[in-house]
Each structure stands twice: as C-alpha cells, then as structure tokens.
Design a protein around this motif. Structure first.
Motif, short mmCIF file in Angstrom:
data_model
loop_
_atom_site.label_atom_id
_atom_site.label_comp_id
_atom_site.label_asym_id
_atom_site.label_seq_id
_atom_site.Cartn_x
_atom_site.Cartn_y
_atom_site.Cartn_z
N GLU A 365 0.71 -1.33 -0.16
CA GLU A 365 0.12 -0.04 -0.09
C GLU A 365 0.92 1.11 0.04
O GLU A 365 2.09 1.24 0.45
N ALA A 366 0.26 2.34 -0.37
CA ALA A 366 0.89 3.95 -0.21
C ALA A 366 -0.20 4.58 0.16
O ALA A 366 -1.24 4.25 0.31
N SER A 367 0.28 5.63 0.99
CA SER A 367 -0.24 6.46 1.46
C SER A 367 0.07 8.08 1.17
O SER A 367 1.51 8.31 0.97
N GLN A 368 -0.91 8.72 1.16
CA GLN A 368 -0.77 10.37 0.91
C GLN A 368 -1.56 11.18 1.77
O GLN A 368 -2.85 10.98 1.67
N ASP A 369 -0.86 12.04 2.47
CA ASP A 369 -1.97 13.05 3.21
C ASP A 369 -2.78 13.85 2.39
O ASP A 369 -2.61 14.23 1.23
N GLY A 370 -4.18 14.05 2.94
CA GLY A 370 -4.90 14.95 2.36
C GLY A 370 -6.23 14.20 2.06
O GLY A 370 -6.38 12.93 1.76
N TRP A 371 -7.28 15.00 1.55
CA TRP A 371 -8.45 14.36 1.10
C TRP A 371 -8.57 14.01 -0.32
O TRP A 371 -7.91 14.75 -0.89
N TYR A 372 -8.91 12.84 -0.66
CA TYR A 372 -8.87 12.63 -2.09
C TYR A 372 -9.65 13.21 -3.02
O TYR A 372 -11.02 13.47 -2.74
N GLN A 373 -9.16 13.59 -4.23
CA GLN A 373 -9.96 14.36 -5.21
C GLN A 373 -10.00 13.64 -6.29
O GLN A 373 -11.19 13.28 -6.85
N THR A 374 -8.91 12.97 -6.95
CA THR A 374 -9.10 11.89 -7.96
C THR A 374 -7.74 11.37 -8.18
O THR A 374 -6.87 11.32 -7.53
N SER A 375 -7.80 10.43 -9.24
CA SER A 375 -6.41 9.62 -9.49
C SER A 375 -6.64 9.17 -10.99
O SER A 375 -7.70 9.39 -11.76
N ARG A 376 -5.52 8.66 -11.52
CA ARG A 376 -5.60 8.38 -12.81
C ARG A 376 -4.33 7.28 -12.85
O ARG A 376 -3.30 7.20 -12.22
N LYS A 377 -4.59 6.37 -14.07
CA LYS A 377 -3.50 5.12 -14.19
C LYS A 377 -3.07 5.25 -15.56
O LYS A 377 -3.93 5.38 -16.64
N ILE A 378 -1.83 5.36 -15.75
CA ILE A 378 -1.08 5.55 -16.94
C ILE A 378 -0.18 4.62 -17.15
O ILE A 378 0.79 4.47 -16.36
N GLY A 379 -0.24 3.25 -18.00
CA GLY A 379 0.57 2.17 -17.85
C GLY A 379 0.68 1.57 -16.56
O GLY A 379 -0.30 1.22 -15.89
N ASN A 380 1.75 1.34 -16.13
CA ASN A 380 2.01 0.88 -14.65
C ASN A 380 2.22 2.02 -13.80
O ASN A 380 2.87 1.67 -12.55
N ARG A 381 1.78 3.18 -13.94
CA ARG A 381 2.04 4.37 -13.11
C ARG A 381 0.46 4.66 -12.27
O ARG A 381 -0.40 4.87 -13.32
N LEU A 382 0.55 4.80 -11.39
CA LEU A 382 -0.49 5.41 -10.49
C LEU A 382 -0.43 7.02 -9.97
O LEU A 382 0.64 7.17 -9.54
N TYR A 383 -1.23 7.95 -10.69
CA TYR A 383 -1.22 9.19 -10.15
C TYR A 383 -2.09 9.71 -9.20
O TYR A 383 -3.46 9.35 -9.38
N LEU A 384 -1.71 10.07 -8.03
CA LEU A 384 -2.74 10.27 -6.93
C LEU A 384 -2.95 11.83 -6.72
O LEU A 384 -1.88 12.32 -6.47
N PHE A 385 -4.00 12.37 -6.46
CA PHE A 385 -4.14 13.80 -6.18
C PHE A 385 -5.15 13.94 -5.13
O PHE A 385 -6.18 13.62 -4.95
N THR A 386 -4.67 14.66 -4.07
CA THR A 386 -5.12 14.92 -2.79
C THR A 386 -5.04 16.43 -2.40
O THR A 386 -4.34 17.10 -2.78
#
Length: 753
Positions: A365-386
């Motif tokens: 698992e990964a963790s990132q501070d903040g309230w979740y807004q959105t995310s995207r998956k491009i290939g084998n990468r996950l982009y997380l926006f909080t």
C-alpha cells in the motif's frame, strides 16, 4: 598513501627528466594547494584525488615514455584545470545558467522585465537559499531526493502564479501571511471563512464531467467511460470480462462476483484494514491481474503541542542528539498536560493480486496526506491527487518549524515522508495544498515523484503526457481561469512547465482538450454584458497561439467535445446552438458551422466517426419550461453543415445522471447500446433505468426499469452500466441486475450482495 608520499614519489621519478617549469613538482604541489583551498571552501574533494592521480600517472609513466610524458602531463593538467573551473561554487558560476533560465521564463510568458532583472532575482534567490541553509531551512531537503530527476533543473517560476520554494521557510512564510490575512478580515466581517472566500474567488461551476474521447469498445467487455483515451480512471464498479468488482457494505469492502456464465455468482470478498467509523473505500482499479483500492482514511492521535518557546526562540536542545532524543526532549519541555487530539485525512492506495480472483492476496500500500480528489492510471503508474488544508500553529516558531523533527507538525507526507521543500510551488498567498504523486503500481512503496502546489480548489485535466490544474478567480470585477501545466515524464517525474490566465470560466470539463502539443480551451465570460464565449488555443508553454471572442452573446457553454481538428460545443438560452470549430490551423481557429435546435445537450458523446450523441433536456422554446430528458443524434459527416438526424424525449424525466456523471452512462456502437438513468421529482423522487439502440436513423427503446419509486424506496446509490459478452449489468454498491442483450433485452436475474 597520503598527498606527501605521492609528491615524494613524483619528485623521485621525475628528477632525471627535463620537464616544463609548469610541471615541476613544486609547481604541481602549488597548483594542488590552490585546488585544495578551493575545495575546502566548497567542502568537495572529488577533484583533488583526480589531480593527484594524474600527477602520479605522469611520474610513473615518465620512466617508460620519456618522449611523450611532457605533452601527456600537460594535457592531463589542462583537463584537470578545466574540471576545477567547471566545479566552482554553484552560486558563483550559475550566472549564465540563470540568464538562460531567464530567457526560458521570458519565452514562456513569465512577464519578467528582462534578463538582467531576472539574473538579479536569481542571485537574490541564491543568496536567500544560502541564508536558509544557515538557518537550517533545508534540514529535510533530502527526504525525497529519490523522487526527483535531477538531470533537469526544475522550473523556478510557473508564470506569475507560482514560485518554487527555496526552503521550508518560504512555505512557512506564505502560510503565516495567509493566516494573518484571514485574521485581519475577521476583525471587520462576521462571515465565515468560506463566505469570505466567495468574495475573492468565483466558485468553480458545478460541472458535469464527461468523456473527452471516444469510448474504445472491447470485444468482450466494457471499460469505465473515460475522460481521456488511454488514461484509466478509478470507479466503484469494474469488470475484467470474467468477474465483476463492486464497492460494497457502506464502502467498507469489495464484493467479487463470477460472471463467466452470465448470471453473477459470489466469488470472494476483500476487506481491507479500515476503521468502519471513519474510513471508506472511494474507488478502485482493475487491470493486469491487480486490484488497487483507493481509500479515504482518517488518522486520529493524541499529540503534544509544539515545543516552541514563549519568546519565539528555538528550544535549547542539543544538536548532537539523535532525532528521537530531540523529540523526547521537546515533548518534555512542552509538558505532559499540553496535549490535543489531532485528526488528519490520509488517502491510501492498497494493492491486491487477483490473478486468482477467488483468492485475492494483499500486496502493498501507499499513503498520501490529504482528502482524495481524483487519480489516474497510465501504464504501470498511478497518479494520486489529494487536497490538504495547511495551517501553522500559533506558537510554532519559524526556526523550529523548518527543523527535521518539526516537519511532521505541518508538512504533508507521502508514504510517511514530508514533501521535500524543493517540490513545493507557492503563490503569493494560500493555505490549501494540492499534492500530486506518481507511484509504481508494481511496488507502491516506490514513490516516483511528488509535487505540491498551494492554490485554490482546482479542477484537473489529465492526458498521457500532461496534467493541467485550473481554477476560477474573480479579480477586478472579472472572472478569469488560471491554468498550470505539468508534464508527465516517462519515468514518472512530474515537471512544472507553464502557467496562464485567460478570461472567462471553463463551464464544462470537456471544454479543455490537448491535441498535438496545443491546449484548446472554451470559456464563458459571464462577467460581461452581454455574456460571451471564447475559444483559446495555447501552445505547450501556454502562450496564446490563436483565439476567438464574442461567440454566442447572451448565452453560456453547456457542453463540448473534440475529435481530431474539429471541436463541438453547445450554448443555451431557449434554443440549443451547436457550434462547430475548425482547429486545423492553431493560430486561426474558425467557427465553420452553427445548428439551432430546441432544448440543449448537456453531455456529448461520439457515437461513430460521423455521428454525435447529445443527452440533455427538451425545453419549450417560448417559455423555457422543461419537457423531458432528450437524446439527440447529430449527423456530423459534414462538420460545416451539422444536422439533428433524430431525437427522442423521455417525458416526465427532469434530469439524467449522465448530465453530471459521465461514468454513469454506457455508450457502445458495437453492441448498439445507450444506457442511462433518469430522475424526476414531481410528487416524489423517481429513478428509472433506460436502454436504447440506434437503428436506421431512429432511437429504439429496448428496456425500461424503475429503480426507485417514492421517498421510502429511495436509496442513494451510484449506478454503473457495463457489459461482458452478451449480458448487460446494472450494478450499484448493493446489488446487480442482469439483462440478456440477445434475448429482447429481458431482465434475467438480480443479485443482492
């Protein structure tokens, strides 16, 4: 062997040789001494060893190659001198680089007065950086160095909107100045902070998010309706063609259903480690035998108040103590009775191996501070926006705040580590942080990069190569949209590129679109009389390449769609003008067609290369009263002469979820299916599911099913339509309904989880 021994050997080996004066041992020793003094000043010794080794090689080689020793040694010392010159103190030799950055900034529309001014600013920034280092400003600057690609210097300014922090002190200053601003306003206003914010910045419109590209139909199963082709998005319902995955039980677990035989059968349940009172599963990804859950969590803990002294000086804790000892000492200074309950929002990405969906296995698992807004998956990468609201405690001093042990008190963390100061972009004021991180999907512990912006609440548009953050701002009685572009590099690096302010509001998520290095943006200028609409074409530096103004005066944009070099957008007053814009020449966009029909389309979706589907409302052209939800099929085979080929009105329906949530609608040409949900509120709430086909230029009703009738039956649910094989599924967090697409679209079964 030390330097003295090296010099003795060199002297012995060269005593019988005739060498140039500049290469005599005493001269070599003198040059070494000069170099050593320079390196001591910088505390870098890598060139000293190289110089000594060169001299040693010269001495040893002289015994064998006497005829060539002199020229080789000279060349070696010249190379060493060149290296020494290239390795001068960065603050002293970056003037040329600073001038080059100034030129880049000027070309990117940074609005600077000239390269000399910018060079002076760069020197000031270097001086400020040096001062910050003296004050331990960058105590934790190396905490996330593995996230950054240091081969390219980060952009120090993003237009006039953001400046890269030179240290945590810069971040502290902006947050404190913002807090003082709000405190001063409270003295003469009784409004809440949220109300005061509305005075300064226009609220983002309630946008319906829609698909910005054609749905790429799969032969066996459907995917989530995407905003951008090739950029995957998370959702509450997913399928891989053999199994259906649904967020279930108050967003606490994932229900896995076996659909290989058409009818859904319970296969497994995933229950991540969540606190049922505070935590919830937001969405998920399913691809390549992996399920990634995005969960919103709250971390509550008892914390000691910060140990800043009353006189504003840092606490007298020994610098040679380890971090744990320093923290313990600071806690003792604070006192046991100075504690408080602290709650922080944390977004987690939890990965499971579902190569065998009946026995999912937790991976990481990964963790990132903040309230979740959105995310995207491009290939084998996950982009997380909080998003995280940042606030500095009143008694947290600047000197203590920038120390490594104090960063946990106020700096957001990614995988437990504070965001590095050299990854933070700052406006003149602000205290809302947008955190963007890229993770390796195969190993969530690997953070590829992180960037954070202090800004207003922003919308996001993500392509395969860029992410655009944009928000509306009301200044000088004019509504403007501020856009910042970051490139998404192949190695996961998120790199700041440019920023731009344009006039008007982006009313619809589909009104922003990237094509061949250009960004096409549609805005509505609602602060003018009469209202007008604009078309902007911005290059990769967000400089204006072309634009149109004064379109559809008195109306505003409701929906938009782009394909190739043609864009379509709908404005509305009492009729529905559908405009066609030719973007083939980025510097000269042209309106080449306009079609007026009754009502309006609030969602556009390409049905085929020459047909465009519109979903919206039918209205009375005289009174403007709503008459029902309308589906329109536009013939766009000739973009300059678009026609409405067919329409169907669902009487009594007042809204469609497709108009505000693009993931709720299923549109597929190969299966000839259009599935959507409508709502009405006449006497009581009603919700209905509709399935249509399009045949011989007409809409054909295939099925209609009530989902809720009356307030007692209403259950707030997120419905998704998807298919696998010849079965269409309507699924929510509570149940799934199956329809046979080959047998008259009959309902063949239902399963409550």
């Amino acid at each position: 062997m030390d330097e003295r021994e090296m010099m003795e050997k060199i002297a012995q080996s060269a005593q019988n040789l005739k060498v140039p004066d500049t290469l005599k041992p005493e001269q070599v020793q003198k040059q070494l001494q000069i170099q050593k003094q320079q390196k001591q000043k910088r505390k870098k010794y890598r060139f000293l060893s190289a110089a000594a080794c060169l001299c040693l090689c010269f001495g040893m080689g002289s015994m064998v190659y006497q005829n060539h020793i002199s020229s080789q040694a000279q060349a070696g010392l010249k190379a060493d001198a060149a290296k020494t010159q290239a390795g001068q103190e960065e603050n002293g030799t970056d003037a040329q680089a600073g001038q080059e950055e100034s030129a880049i900034d000027a070309q990117a529309g940074q609005g600077e007065s000239g390269s000399d001014v910018q060079a002076g600013q760069n020197q000031a920034e270097h001086a400020q950086t040096a001062e910050a280092a003296a004050d331990n400003e960058t105590a934790a600057a190396g905490l996330q160095k593995e996230q950054n690609n240091n081969s390219v210097k980060p952009l120090k300014k993003i237009g006039r909107m953001y400046t890269l922090a030179s240290g945590y002190g810069d971040v502290y200053d902006v947050l404190k100045n913002t807090q003082r601003f709000w405190e001063e306003r409270k003295e003469y206003s009784t409004g809440t902070r949220e109300e005061l914010s509305a005075d300064m910045s226009a609220a983002s419109p309630n946008q319906s998010v829609k698909d910005n590209a054609k749905t790429e139909s799969a032969a066996e199963f459907s995917s989530t309706n995407l905003q951008t082709a090739g950029v995957d998005e998370s959702d509450v319902i997913k399928t891989d063609g053999s199994y259906l995955y649904a967020v279930h039980k108050n967003h606490q677990r994932i229900q896995i259903l076996d659909i290989r035989n058409g009818m859904p059968v319970k296969a497994a349940v995933i229950e991540p480690d969540l606190n049922e009172d505070t935590d919830r599963i937001c969405e998920m990804y399913v691809a390549d035998g992996r399920l990634t859950i995005i969960a919103q969590c709250e971390k509550t803990e008892l914390k000691n108040k910060d140990a800043s002294s009353e006189n504003g000086e840092e606490e007298p804790v020994s610098a040679d103590q380890d971090t744990a000892s320093r923290k313990d000492a600071l806690r003792k200074l604070a006192g046991d009775d100075m504690q408080y309950i602290n709650t922080q929002a944390v977004t987690k990405a939890v990965s499971y191996d579902i190569s065998n969906p009946k026995t999912p296995v937790l991976q990481d698992e990964a963790s990132q501070d903040g309230w979740y807004q959105t995310s995207r998956k491009i290939g084998n990468r996950l982009y997380l926006f909080t998003n995280k609201s940042l606030r500095i405690a009143d008694n947290l001093t600047r000197k203590y705040a920038v120390k490594e042990e104090a960063l946990d008190l106020w700096v957001p963390k990614v995988n437990g580590r504070p965001v590095s100061a050299d990854c933070i972009y700052l406006p003149k004021e602000g205290d809302e942080g947008m955190i963007m991180s890229s993770f390796d999907l195969a190993d969530h512990h690997k953070v590829l990069d992180t960037k954070m912006l202090l800004n207003n609440s922003a919308q996001l548009y993500v392509t395969k190569s860029s992410v655009y953050l944009y928000y509306s701002d009301y200044t000088n009685e004019t509504v403007k949209t501020r856009i910042a572009r970051f490139s998404l590099e192949s190695d996961g690096t998120i790199r700041a590129k440019a920023a731009k302010t344009i006039k008007g509001l982006i009313q619809d998520t589909f009104a922003i679109y990237e094509r061949e290095g250009y960004l096409q943006v549609l805005t509505s200028v609602t602060s003018s009389e009469p209202w007008e609409n604009r078309v902007y074409v911005l290059d990769e530096n967000l400089e204006t390449a072309g634009k149109l103004t004064g379109l559809a005066k008195g109306e505003e944009i409701y929906s938009a769609r782009f394909a190739g070099n043609i864009g379509y957008f709908v404005t509305y007053r009492n009729t529905d003008p559908l405009f066609t814009v030719d973007f083939s020449d980025p510097g000269n966009p042209k309106v080449i067609g306009e079609l007026k029909v009754t009502g309006f389309s609030d969602y556009l979706h390409f049905w085929s290369d020459d047909r465009l589907l519109g979903i919206g409302l039918e209205t009375n052209p005289e009174s403007g009263d709503t008459e029902g939800v309308k589906l329109s099929m536009f013939d766009i085979s000739n973009p300059a002469k678009v026609t409405e080929e067919a329409k169907i009105v669902i009487k009594g329906a007042q809204q469609s979820k497709a108009m505000r949530d693009y993931k709720s609608v299923l549109v597929d040409l190969n299966k000839n299916v259009i599935a959507l949900i409508t709502e009405s509120y006449h006497d009581s709430y009603k919700e209905n599911f509709h399935i249509f086909s399009y045949k011989n230029g007409k809409f054909v009703t295939r099925a209609e099913r009530p989902l809720a009738a009356g307030n007692k039956d209403y259950e707030e649910s997120t419905w998704r339509s998807l298919f696998a094989g010849d079965t269409l599924y309507l699924a929510s967090e509570k149940k799934v309904i199956a329809f046979d697409m080959k047998q008259q679209w009959n309902e063949i079964g239902k399963l409550v989880y």
